[in-house]
Design an enzyme around this catalytic site. Structure first.
Site, mmCIF file in Angstrom:
data_model
loop_
_atom_site.group_PDB
_atom_site.id
_atom_site.type_symbol
_atom_site.label_atom_id
_atom_site.label_comp_id
_atom_site.label_asym_id
_atom_site.label_seq_id
_atom_site.Cartn_x
_atom_site.Cartn_y
_atom_site.Cartn_z
ATOM 1 N N GLU A 175 -21.379 73.211 -3.496
ATOM 2 C CA GLU A 175 -20.326 72.274 -3.853
ATOM 3 C C GLU A 175 -19.364 72.070 -2.684
ATOM 4 O O GLU A 175 -19.467 71.100 -1.967
ATOM 5 C CB GLU A 175 -19.588 72.767 -5.112
ATOM 6 C CG GLU A 175 -18.541 71.778 -5.592
ATOM 7 C CD GLU A 175 -18.146 71.998 -7.047
ATOM 8 O OE1 GLU A 175 -18.682 72.890 -7.700
ATOM 9 O OE2 GLU A 175 -17.268 71.249 -7.512
ATOM 10 N N TRP A 225 -5.560 65.210 -11.472
ATOM 11 C CA TRP A 225 -6.170 65.545 -10.166
ATOM 12 C C TRP A 225 -5.595 64.687 -9.038
ATOM 13 O O TRP A 225 -5.086 65.235 -8.041
ATOM 14 C CB TRP A 225 -7.691 65.473 -10.261
ATOM 15 C CG TRP A 225 -8.353 66.810 -10.479
ATOM 16 C CD1 TRP A 225 -9.271 67.389 -9.654
ATOM 17 C CD2 TRP A 225 -8.155 67.739 -11.543
ATOM 18 N NE1 TRP A 225 -9.641 68.627 -10.137
ATOM 19 C CE2 TRP A 225 -8.969 68.866 -11.291
ATOM 20 C CE3 TRP A 225 -7.346 67.760 -12.668
ATOM 21 C CZ2 TRP A 225 -9.008 69.979 -12.129
ATOM 22 C CZ3 TRP A 225 -7.371 68.870 -13.521
ATOM 23 C CH2 TRP A 225 -8.199 69.951 -13.249
ATOM 24 N N GLU A 258 -12.574 81.739 -9.758
ATOM 25 C CA GLU A 258 -12.446 80.416 -10.362
ATOM 26 C C GLU A 258 -12.028 80.532 -11.829
ATOM 27 O O GLU A 258 -11.215 79.754 -12.317
ATOM 28 C CB GLU A 258 -13.809 79.705 -10.265
ATOM 29 C CG GLU A 258 -13.882 78.365 -10.956
ATOM 30 C CD GLU A 258 -15.181 77.631 -10.654
ATOM 31 O OE1 GLU A 258 -16.203 78.312 -10.385
ATOM 32 O OE2 GLU A 258 -15.181 76.390 -10.669
HETATM 33 C C1 BGC Z 1 -14.609 72.619 -9.032
HETATM 34 C C2 BGC Z 1 -13.162 72.700 -9.388
HETATM 35 C C3 BGC Z 1 -12.722 71.321 -9.725
HETATM 36 C C4 BGC Z 1 -13.457 70.994 -10.981
HETATM 37 C C5 BGC Z 1 -13.056 69.728 -11.657
HETATM 38 C C6 BGC Z 1 -15.342 72.256 -10.266
HETATM 39 O O1 BGC Z 1 -16.690 72.173 -10.093
HETATM 40 O O2 BGC Z 1 -15.090 73.777 -8.458
HETATM 41 O O3 BGC Z 1 -12.434 73.439 -8.568
HETATM 42 O O4 BGC Z 1 -11.370 71.087 -9.757
HETATM 43 O O5 BGC Z 1 -14.847 71.059 -10.802
HETATM 44 O O6 BGC Z 1 -14.060 69.196 -12.402
#
Ligand code: BGC
Length: 913
Positions: free
Chosen positions: A496, A555, A771
């Protein structure tokens, strides 16, 4: 001899001691020391005024004079042929805008500054510093983009092309005065000249949306040139240009480069070397395959000895193709590059099963390994990386998703061989080594952990009487540093690694206490503006390698928070000025979604609250989930207020009035829809649905106490003194509690050793921040061990509240400082500092018996308001004297349990019973 030593010598020789001097290594242009190839035509200067005598208080600059010259000689002779500011009566020593002759492409500039103190005494001139300009116009390049585009359909299915090696030779026939190289190699590149690497950047240049912008870097290579024959070589890796994945990930094309080497001779003539069809290219070098997620394969048997030196036989190489340029403009890289910033040594190596060794770096880190090995030619040593181990001691890689995180080195069989990859990086603590040659087991000396990130000055400095808090601070620091890859990423290990906006909301302010992030976030804010669509939409990820335009609020709000953070922490107005028109378009775009004053656009809710079941990623419990419209509406209200503040700062009163009026409509709709008038709480009274109205000042004054009581009740009785928010609530949690008199509860939440919380992660052995609150038990599909989003305002709280070092928004960039510590819980001391643009600010307090000591250090050119926990100034002493007699201290007022003093620069020690 530095300036300070000189001053001492002068003093001893009978000259009067001058109070102010300029710190020799702290002359900054656009936040950086001696930057090369910048493309800002009105760069900003900054310098540090220091005192020759540590006991000096109240040192203030009353005037400055800057000289900028086109040569070192002119500057030495005292001529500012580009700019002589003259003596400017001002105490400003940061954000001073160049106002001399126009700066032209490639120009070198040399500068120095002198200052006058408050008594009119003038300092010595600072040591000279320099910077240079980049290629300001596209036709300054006169070079072609070169590379090797594969025929359609023959692309590497695993997205791991071999590296491209590019080379050319040239002759230097005259004495060189100055040689500068400007280049951009996409995705990532390393440059070599006559057998040596140019500079020490890694994973260069910085990431951007290449359809909008690509960054070039500049080096002074005068000393690397030789008389006669020279050779230049460039290695190109895939980076994000040749995307590591294609599904959902944007691909820009095959690696390519542009370069211009400009050689000026002593006799006044010049020549240049530029990329073009005469360059040679090979894909048969030792880097057999590379990409950021999966790793690099290096076959040392294929090394091209001497390829970057003159005389190499490249007759078997193909001609480089002249290829289409990227769609975006070329711009100078203005932020610090990535570098190897630290080397870790494994704390252990264990045999897992025959032939399989597990190394432990002792720290979840980001970068790669350097391997040291001896063995027969053709032996393949494989390194696989992971953050944690499975119960059987093997690597746990499920949470990497499809990232292979594997580097393979094939030995050439020539004694001790050392290898480290160039075009990949991994997030890992553990390394699995297989293929080790010979009978002797590898020792820890076989591997080193090379820590890689944007090389910003670290400013983190926090300690306290709580080991738990200190370890949490350590985890925050390592989490933040591990997620800098020229953009702030969400995570460094799985497939990612994107610049998710939501993750940096208030975390960016937390980061400002860990690193000097001014130039880095200036760059990212431009990436965000580049990502704005014509209709005003701002995406959730930027650069938009993943194209996610949901038009949600939470966001993209980071696009508004970052300029405010840069203004508060660095006094930078320019980023805001540049972003403001785009901010306006975004606010307007989102306004179209309002329904009766409510904002229904939300995509991620309060992302990742602690779930009811330890294996879940997202809670399904309605009592834990905050209404998405509540989140979006509260945020939109707050952003309108922020936009109004920005509009006033930028002298746009009409905009400000319009934003304020709209915010009142949103406020009214919010109350109507979510307020429970009988209790004063909002909707289902989750922690986040109380935090936002409190922090954003949405709650009517008469309801605040009830709302706070409900939040406290939820924390105490529902989550038993633990955090109950996801990403959104966590951005404001610690400050909301502390601002409302509950620093004790904030402290309890922060240090909880049980689930969930940052302390829980520590108790489970984490060395970074997870996370998910339940990162030890959750589904691996989305469970990184190194994510910054849940840090929220935790580090802001540590520095601004526990230690009490805070910028004054009315006089930003720590020009005026608020020292307001909040001693919490059973803490007996806290000690912290912050390196500001004016110098180091330090605050530490300790409780000893009934005594409370607060030590403060404030740099020259600043002043501070200090809160001392005493209800009467008469019981406070400063450095052993009554405060009334202390030099540089002025009593302001008593406020609640504190007495406030105004202090000038210098060191102070307040004591109260
Ligand atoms: C990310 C996050 C992000 C989120 C929002 C995730 O896959 O790692 O940090 O903010 O998706 O959908």
């Amino acid at each position: 001899m530095d300036v300070r030593t000189t001053l001492c010598v002068l003093f001893l020789a009978g000259f009067p001691l001058m109070a102010a001097s300029i710190h020799p290594r702290q002359l900054r242009v656009e936040y950086r020391e001696s930057p090369l190839g910048i493309d800002v035509t009105a760069p900003r200067f900054g310098w540090l005024v220091t005192s020759a005598d540590a006991k000096t208080r109240g040192l203030r600059q009353s005037a400055y004079r800057i000289l900028v010259a086109s040569s070192a000689g002119s500057l030495r002779a005292g001529s500012g042929d580009l700019w002589d500011s003259g003596k400017v009566a001002s105490s400003d020593s940061a954000q001073i805008v160049y106002a001399g002759k126009p700066l032209t492409s490639r120009a070198a500039a040399f500068w120095k500054v002198q200052v006058w103190d408050q008594r009119g005494k003038v300092s010595e001139w600072s040591a000279p510093a320099e910077w240079s300009m980049g290629l300001l116009r596209p036709d300054d390049w006169q070079a072609a983009w070169i590379g090797r585009d594969e025929p359609a359909g023959s692309e590497a299915p695993d997205r791991r092309l071999p590296a491209r090696y590019l080379r050319t030779e040239f002759t230097v026939g005259k004495t060189v005065r100055r040689a500068m190289v400007y280049y951009c190699g996409l995705g990532t590149s390393e440059l070599f000249l006559n057998g040596a690497k140019v500079g020490d950047h890694v994973l260069s240049p910085g990431l951007t949306d290449y359809d909008k912008r690509a960054l070039y870097v500049t080096f002074d290579v005068t000393r690397q040139l030789a008389a006669g024959k020279n050779a230049i070589g460039l290695i190109l890796g895939n980076g994000r240009y040749y995307a590591p994945r294609t599904e959902r990930t944007r691909n820009f094309g095959f690696p390519k480069a542009i370069l211009r080497l400009e050689i000026e001779y002593k006799n006044g003539t010049s020549s240049m070397v530029v990329t073009g069809s005469t360059w040679k290219l090979s894909t048969r070098g030792p880097i057999v395959s590379n990409n950021e997620y999966d790793g690099e394969e290096y076959d040392a048997r294929r090394e091209l000895a001497g390829w970057d030196r003159p005389g190499f036989d490249d007759s078997a190489w193909e001609a480089a193709q002249v290829v289409a340029p990227p769609a975006g403009v070329l711009a100078a890289q203005m932020a610090e590059p990535l570098r190897v910033v630290e080397t870790l040594h494994p704390v252990s190596v264990k045999l897992l099963k025959p032939g399989v060794w597990i190394f432990d770096m002792g720290q979840n880190m980001v970068g790669w390994c350097r391997l040291r090995v001896t063995g027969p030619k053709g032996t393949q040593v494989q390194l696989r990386h992971a953050e944690t181990l499975a119960p059987d001691g093997s690597l746990y890689v499920d949470n990497l998703r499809t990232a292979r995180a594997t580097d393979i080195y094939t030995l050439k069989g020539q004694g001790v061989e050392e290898y480290e990859p160039r075009f990949t990086y991994h997030g890992f603590r553990y390394v699995e080594l297989t293929g080790w040659p010979g009978d002797a087991a590898p020792t820890t000396a076989a591997l080193q952990g090379r820590v890689v990130h944007d090389d910003m000055q670290p400013v983190a400095d926090f300690s306290s009487s709580s080991d738990m808090l200190n370890q949490i601070h350590h985890n925050v620091f390592w989490g933040i540093r591990g997620n800098y890859r020229s953009i702030p990423t969400d995570c460094p290990q799985r497939d990612e690694r994107q610049g998710w906006l939501g993750d940096r909301s208030q975390v960016s302010r937390s980061e400002s206490y860990m690193f000097d992030i001014a130039a880095f976030y200036t760059k990212w804010e431009r990436d965000l503006a580049d990502s704005q669509r014509a209709d005003g939409s701002i995406p959730d990820v930027a650069p938009t390698y993943w194209s996610l335009y949901h038009d949600d609020i939470t966001w993209p709000s980071t696009f508004l928070f970052v300029p405010g953070m840069l203004y508060d922490q660095y006094g930078d107005r320019r980023v805001l000025e540049r972003a403001y028109p785009a901010i306006k378009r975004w606010i307007e775009h989102e306004r179209g979604y309002l329904q009766d004053g409510l904002m229904p656009k939300d995509q991620y809710a309060d992302w990742c609250v602690p779930p009811e079941d330890p294996t879940l990623i997202h809670s399904k419990d309605p009592a834990r989930v905050t209404n998405p419209t509540l989140l979006a509406t509260a945020y939109y209200y707050h952003l309108l207020r922020l936009a109004a503040r920005y509009a006033r700062m930028l002298d746009q009163p009409t905009d400000a009035v319009a934003y304020e009026a709209l915010s009142e409509q949103v406020n009214a709709a919010f109350q109507k829809r979510f307020l429970k008038p009988a209790t004063g709480v909002y909707d289902n009274a989750t922690q986040t649905s109380s935090i936002l109205p409190l922090f954003f000042n949405l709650a009517p004054a008469e309801n605040r106490a009830a709302l706070l009581a409900s939040l406290v009740d939820n924390i105490v009785n529902v989550t038993n003194g633990h955090v109950g928010t996801g990403l959104v609530g966590a951005q404001f949690l610690m400050r909301t509690l502390t601002d409302n008199g509950r620093s004790d509860l904030a402290y309890e939440i922060a240090t909880q050793p049980t689930y969930p919380g940052w302390g829980y992660m520590v108790s489970k052995g984490a060395t970074t921040v997870w996370e998910l609150w339940n990162g030890d038990t959750a589904d691996p599909a989305m469970n990184s061990g190194n994510h910054v989003m849940q840090i929220g305002d935790l580090a802001v709280w540590m520095y601004e509240y526990l230690a009490g070092i805070r910028p004054d928004p009315a006089n930003p960039g720590f020009r005026h400082i608020l020292i307001h510590p909040y001693p919490a819980g059973d803490l007996t001391f806290v000690k912290a500092s912050h390196q500001s643009l004016y110098g180091k600010i330090a605050a530490s307090w300790k409780k000893d018996g009934g005594a409370f000591t607060l030590s403060v250090s404030i740099p020259p050119n600043t002043s501070a308001t200090v809160w001392v926990p005493a209800t009467d100034a008469a019981i406070v002493t400063e450095s052993g004297r009554s405060v009334a007699r202390a030099h540089g201290v002025k009593f302001l007022r008593t406020e609640g349990d504190s007495t406030l003093f105004e202090i000038e620069s210098g060191n102070y020690m307040f004591l109260t019973k």
